[in-house]
Design a protein around this motif. Structure first.
Motif: not given
Length: 518
Positions: A69-74
Motif C-alpha cells: 500500500g503506497y501513500l504518494d505525495q502526488h
C-alpha cells in the motif's frame, strides 16, 4: 523473513546521479524512517520499489504474494468520484476474487471427482481470503474508517475534486488502511494533516503489526513511530538502529571520526610528498624517496562528501504599513455554502498570527478572502494602507513546464542570469537543480523555488499557507529563523507547534468559528 530485497541499485536523471550501487533489505515488522535532505531521492526510491520507475541498474525483489500500500505525495484523485467510491475501491481486488470464486462454482457442475476436489480446495482458499479481508463487511468498514478520519462529517458522497489538501490526504490514507496491505509505504503522510489526525495516525502506526517505510521531515512524529532509520545522502543509503534522535547522535560521531581520520591522512600525505620532493634527486636518499612515493600511490585516500548547500532565507522588507493590516466586518467565507459564522477579525501591524484547526474548515479560504482572491458569501474585508503582500500558496501548479531559472526570471525580468542563479543557490538549490524543469523536482525543492520568489520581493505582510510542507529539517529551521527576524507582519496556516512556538504572537483556533462539524 525478508519482504523486500534491493541489490546494487543505481539511478539518475540526465547527468544527475541519485543512487549509486545502493542495497536495502526490509524485514517483517520493521518500522523504517527514510530520511535525507530535499532532492536526495526518497520519493524516487519509493517509485522504484513500487515499479512506477525503472532503475538504471539493480534488482528489486518482493517476496511472493506481498500486497503493498503506497501513500504518494502526488496521487491525483479523479473528478466525478466520491469519497465513498475511493474508499470502496480499496476492495477492488476482493471483488475480482469474488468473480473468480463464482467462476469456480460454475465449473463445479460439470467437473469430474478429481477436478471437483481441486475446485473445492481453491474455492475454500478464496472464501477464507474473502472472510479474512472483511469482504462481507465492506460498507461498515468504509463507514468506520470514514468516521475515524473525519470523512463522514465532510460527507462520503462529496466529489473528491472539491476537497482541500488535508481532506485529500485523509481519503488516500483511509483507502490505504482499508486495503490492509502487508507493507505500508508512506510519503510525507502528515503534510496537510491537522494535529488531531496526526495523533490518530501516530497511534495507528504504533499498533501496526506489519512493516512500513515512512518518509517524513516531521521529527517528533518520526521519533514516535519508527525503530530504524535509513539515511539517504550522497547517493548512498545507510542503516541506523533506533529513532531519529539516536541516528543524529551516531551520525555526528561517525562524521567527526571520518573528519579526524581525513585530517590525519592529509597531514601524512603532505609529509610524504614533502619528503619525496626533497629527496628524490639525491642519490643517497633516492630509494627512501621512491619507497615513500609507492606508499603514496597505494594509499586509499579518504574523501569527505561535499557539504550540501545550506539555505539562507532573508526576507526583503518594504515600507511600514498603516496600523491595521486588515479588518473584517461580519465576514462569512465559503464557496457554494458558508464555512464560517460572521467574523469580526482584525490584525495589527507587526503581529505574527498562526491559524490552526482541522482540515477543510476554511483556513485557506479565509486567507484567500482576506487577499481578495475569492468573494466572501457576505460581509466585507478591508485591507490596511500601504500593504506590500508576499503570498505563499499551499501547492505549486504541477502543469508548469519551465525551468527554475525561467520561473524566477518571469517574476524578476530585470535580474541578470548571475543574479537569478545566486538567488536560487541561496535557497539551497545546486546548479543541477537550478537548470532542471520545476516539475521534476521534489516537493521540498519546489517549495524552495517558491520561497526564492517570496524572499526577493520586498513585503511588509507575509501570508503563508502551510510553508513547512515538504521542507527538510535544515530548511525548516532556517525558515523559522528568517520569520523570527522579519520585521513585517505574518499570518500563517501551520499544523506544527514546534515550528510556530517562539514565532507566533497569537494563535487563532479556527474551529471556534467554523460551521463545519469537526
Amino acid at each position: 523473513m525478508s519482504i523486500l530485497n534491493v541489490e546494487n541499485l543505481s539511478h539518475g536523471f540526465g547527468d544527475r546521479a541519485i543512487f549509486n550501487n545502493v542495497s536495502f533489505r526490509l524485514l517483517k515488522g520493521e518500522h523504517i524512517g527514510l530520511i535525507g535532505a530535499n532532492g536526495e531521492g526518497k520519493s524516487t526510491f519509493m517509485n522504484i520499489i513500487t515499479g512506477k520507475l525503472q532503475p538504471d541498474e539493480g534488482k528489486i525483489e518482493w517476496s511472493k504474494k506481498v500486497r503493498v500500500g503506497y501513500l504518494d505525495q502526488h496521487t491525483v484523485l479523479q473528478k466525478g468520484m466520491t469519497i465513498r467510491d475511493v474508499l470502496t475501491s480499496a476492495f477492488d481486488f476482493l471483488l475480482e476474487m469474488e468473480q473468480e470464486l463464482n467462476a469456480i462454482y460454475d465449473k463445479m457442475g460439470e467437473a469430474d471427482e478429481e477436478t471437483l476436489n481441486q475446485l473445492m480446495e481453491e474455492s475454500g482458499t478464496l472464501q477464507d481470503l474473502l472472510t479474512m479481508h472483511d469482504f462481507y463487511m465492506i460498507d461498515s468498514k468504509v463507514e468506520e474508517v470514514g468516521r475515524a478520519l473525519g470523512l463522514v462529517d465532510i460527507g462520503l458522497d462529496k466529489d473528491v475534486s472539491e476537497l482541500s489538501g488535508g481532506q485529500r490526504t485523509k481519503v488516500l490514507l483511509g483507502k490505504l488502511l482499508l486495503e490492509k496491505p502487508d507493507i505500508l509505504l508512506l510519503d510525507e503522510p502528515t503534510n496537510y494533516l491537522d494535529k488531531e489526525h496526526i495523533e490518530w495516525l501516530k497511534r495507528y502506526l504504533n499498533e501496526y503489526e506489519n512493516a512500513f517505510i515512512l518518509i517524513s521531515h516531521d521529527i517528533p512524529f518520526l521519533n514516535s513511530v519508527v525503530n530504524l532509520i535509513y539515511h539517504m545522502d550522497n547517493q548512498e543509503l545507510n542503516r541506523y538502529v533506533g529513532d531519529y534522535d539516536k541516528f543524529q547522535e551516531v551520525y555526528a560521531m561517525k562524521k567527526a571520526q571520518l573528519e579526524a581520520a581525513y585530517n590525519k591522512q592529509q597531514k601524512e600525505i603532505a609529509d610524504l610528498k614533502d619528503f619525496v620532493a626533497r629527496n628524490k634527486a639525491r642519490v643517497a636518499t633516492r630509494n627512501m624517496a621512491m619507497s615513500r612515493q609507492k606508499k603514496l600511490d597505494k594509499m586509499d585516500v579518504i574523501e569527505l562528501a561535499a557539504e550540501k548547500p545550506k539555505p539562507e532565507f532573508n526576507f526583503k522588507e518594504a515600507r511600514t504599513p498603516g496600523r491595521y493590516i486588515f479588518q473584517t466586518k461580519d465576514l462569512v467565507i465559503g464557496y457554494d455554502e458558508p464555512l464560517s459564522s460572521p467574523l469580526n477579525l482584525e490584525m495589527e501591524r507587526n503581529e505574527k498570527i498562526v491559524l490552526t484547526g482541522a482540515n477543510g474548515i476554511g483556513k485557506t479560504t479565509l486567507l484567500k478572502s482576506i487577499l481578495g482572491l475569492i468573494e466572501p458569501i457576505s460581509g466585507s474585508v478591508e485591507q490596511g494602507d500601504y500593504l506590500e503582500i508576499g503570498y505563499f500558496e499551499q501547492e505549486m501548479d504541477q502543469s508548469i513546464s519551465t525551468t527554475c531559472i525561467e520561473e524566477i526570471w518571469k517574476e524578476f525580468p530585470s535580474y541578470s542570469q548571475y543574479e537569478v542563479r545566486s538567488a536560487l543557490a541561496k535557497c539551497g538549490l545546486t546548479t543541477k537543480h537550478i537548470e532542471s524543469l520545476v516539475k521534476v523536482l521534489s516537493g521540498g525543492e519546489q517549495a524552495k523555488v517558491r520561497l526564492c520568489k517570496l524572499i526577493n520581493k520586498a513585503s511588509n505582510v507575509l501570508v503563508l499557507d502551510e510553508p513547512t510542507n515538504h521542507l527538510d529539517v535544515d530548511a525548516k529551521a532556517e525558515l523559522k529563523r528568517a520569520l523570527q527576524a522579519y520585521k513585517g507582519s505574518i499570518i500563517m496556516v501551520c499544523h506544527e507547534p514546534e515550528f510556530y512556538e517562539g514565532l507566533a504572537t497569537d494563535v487563532w483556533d479556527c474551529t471556534k468559528w467554523t460551521t463545519r462539524t469537526v
